[in-house]
Design a protein around this motif. Structure first.
Motif, mmCIF file in Angstrom:
data_model
loop_
_atom_site.group_PDB
_atom_site.id
_atom_site.type_symbol
_atom_site.label_atom_id
_atom_site.label_comp_id
_atom_site.label_asym_id
_atom_site.label_seq_id
_atom_site.Cartn_x
_atom_site.Cartn_y
_atom_site.Cartn_z
ATOM 1 N N LEU A 32 0.832 -1.213 0.000
ATOM 2 C CA LEU A 32 0.000 0.000 0.000
ATOM 3 C C LEU A 32 0.860 1.255 0.000
ATOM 4 C CD1 LEU A 32 -2.820 -1.071 2.448
ATOM 5 C CD2 LEU A 32 -3.053 -0.608 -0.007
ATOM 6 N N ARG A 33 1.930 1.255 0.783
ATOM 7 C CA ARG A 33 2.784 2.439 0.794
ATOM 8 C C ARG A 33 3.339 2.702 -0.602
ATOM 9 N NH1 ARG A 33 8.116 4.216 4.303
ATOM 10 N NH2 ARG A 33 8.070 6.344 3.499
ATOM 11 N N ASP A 34 3.811 1.676 -1.275
ATOM 12 C CA ASP A 34 4.332 1.857 -2.636
ATOM 13 C C ASP A 34 3.263 2.422 -3.566
ATOM 14 O OD1 ASP A 34 6.825 0.899 -1.888
ATOM 15 O OD2 ASP A 34 6.499 -1.106 -2.711
ATOM 16 N N LEU A 35 2.055 1.861 -3.486
ATOM 17 C CA LEU A 35 0.959 2.306 -4.350
ATOM 18 C C LEU A 35 0.584 3.764 -4.052
ATOM 19 C CD1 LEU A 35 -2.158 0.310 -5.362
ATOM 20 C CD2 LEU A 35 -2.439 2.619 -4.514
ATOM 21 N N PHE A 36 0.373 4.095 -2.783
ATOM 22 C CA PHE A 36 -0.022 5.452 -2.412
ATOM 23 C C PHE A 36 1.098 6.446 -2.728
ATOM 24 C CE2 PHE A 36 -3.446 3.326 -0.395
ATOM 25 C CZ PHE A 36 -4.385 4.246 0.048
ATOM 26 N N ASP A 37 2.358 6.082 -2.469
ATOM 27 C CA ASP A 37 3.491 6.959 -2.803
ATOM 28 C C ASP A 37 3.487 7.281 -4.294
ATOM 29 O OD1 ASP A 37 4.434 6.845 -0.176
ATOM 30 O OD2 ASP A 37 6.271 5.741 -0.679
ATOM 31 N N ARG A 38 3.321 6.237 -5.104
ATOM 32 C CA ARG A 38 3.368 6.400 -6.564
ATOM 33 C C ARG A 38 2.218 7.276 -7.061
ATOM 34 N NH1 ARG A 38 2.990 1.540 -7.556
ATOM 35 N NH2 ARG A 38 0.875 1.349 -8.319
ATOM 36 N N GLY A 41 2.482 10.944 -5.354
ATOM 37 C CA GLY A 41 3.723 11.676 -5.616
ATOM 38 C C GLY A 41 4.216 12.442 -4.409
ATOM 39 N N THR A 42 3.786 12.040 -3.220
ATOM 40 C CA THR A 42 4.192 12.729 -2.005
ATOM 41 C C THR A 42 4.619 11.710 -0.954
ATOM 42 O OG1 THR A 42 3.526 14.467 -0.450
ATOM 43 C CG2 THR A 42 1.885 12.815 -0.975
ATOM 44 N N ASP A 43 5.225 12.192 0.111
ATOM 45 C CA ASP A 43 5.701 11.313 1.168
ATOM 46 C C ASP A 43 4.594 10.994 2.167
ATOM 47 O OD1 ASP A 43 8.310 11.293 0.178
ATOM 48 O OD2 ASP A 43 8.851 13.105 1.283
ATOM 49 N N GLY A 53 -0.777 8.459 6.305
ATOM 50 C CA GLY A 53 -1.587 9.402 5.550
ATOM 51 C C GLY A 53 -0.799 10.193 4.531
ATOM 52 N N TYR A 54 -1.557 10.744 3.576
ATOM 53 C CA TYR A 54 -0.988 11.537 2.475
ATOM 54 C C TYR A 54 -1.797 12.809 2.305
ATOM 55 C CZ TYR A 54 1.481 7.279 1.310
ATOM 56 O OH TYR A 54 2.282 6.178 1.365
ATOM 57 N N VAL A 72 -5.835 11.048 1.731
ATOM 58 C CA VAL A 72 -5.999 9.593 1.628
ATOM 59 C C VAL A 72 -5.029 8.937 2.594
ATOM 60 C CG1 VAL A 72 -6.832 9.519 -0.768
ATOM 61 C CG2 VAL A 72 -4.373 9.440 -0.314
ATOM 62 N N GLY A 73 -5.317 7.701 2.952
ATOM 63 C CA GLY A 73 -4.411 6.998 3.845
ATOM 64 C C GLY A 73 -4.852 5.570 4.077
ATOM 65 N N PHE A 74 -4.081 4.880 4.907
ATOM 66 C CA PHE A 74 -4.395 3.491 5.229
ATOM 67 C C PHE A 74 -3.828 3.129 6.593
ATOM 68 C CE2 PHE A 74 -0.274 3.332 3.152
ATOM 69 C CZ PHE A 74 0.448 2.424 3.914
ATOM 70 N N SER A 75 -4.376 2.083 7.164
ATOM 71 C CA SER A 75 -3.882 1.562 8.429
ATOM 72 C C SER A 75 -3.947 0.042 8.402
ATOM 73 C CB SER A 75 -4.716 2.098 9.593
ATOM 74 O OG SER A 75 -4.207 1.601 10.826
ATOM 75 N N PRO A 76 -2.789 -0.614 8.413
ATOM 76 C CA PRO A 76 -2.775 -2.078 8.420
ATOM 77 C C PRO A 76 -2.982 -2.597 9.845
ATOM 78 C CG PRO A 76 -0.534 -1.237 8.236
ATOM 79 C CD PRO A 76 -1.455 -0.052 8.274
#
Length: 134
Positions: A32-38, A41-43, A53-54, A72-76
């Motif tokens: 998910l981090r790779d997908l959301f980063d891509r 385009g932010t950290d 979060g982003y 947007v964001g996620f929590s595993p």
């Protein structure tokens, strides 16, 4: 009025993800981090102890309560992965096409990433990111 409890912390996203249990949930977190980063385009930024979060957006409820929240964001989490910011008007079909998810008032819950379509998730993240920016 009560202070907002979940705020950016400055904690390391990588350290948080490294510590996620069980191992399968940790692997999903890195995907998910790779997908959301891509897509964004932010950290990534840690929000509270367990949300990645982003972006940042201001909100104001009819009650007058207001604050800042991630775009947007996620929590595993142990039981499932929570996905935030992806439910937009007109996006219901994409949520339906995503696969095996539970829909909550403010998030989507996914058991394992292998049960959803990551291309659809990418579209949802992109749609939410563009919507918030525009």
């Amino acid at each position: 009025m009560a202070e907002q409890k979940t705020v950016p912390t400055g904690a390391s996203v990588a350290e948080f993800l490294d510590g996620v249990e069980p191992a399968g949930r940790r692997e999903d977190g890195f995907v998910l981090r790779d997908l959301f980063d891509r897509v964004t385009g932010t950290d990534a930024v840690m929000w509270g102890p367990s949300i990645v979060g982003y972006g940042l957006q201001h909100y104001r409820y009819a009650s007058g309560r207001e604050g800042e929240w991630m775009v947007v964001g996620f929590s595993p989490r142990k039981a499932s992965v929570s996905l935030y910011g992806l439910q937009l008007p007109g996006g219901e079909q994409l949520v339906e096409d995503l696969g095996k998810v539970k829909v909550g008032a403010g998030c989507l819950w996914v058991g394992r990433l292998s049960t959803i379509d990551l291309h659809v998730l990418e579209s949802l993240v992109d749609r939410a990111w563009v919507h918030a920016r525009g």
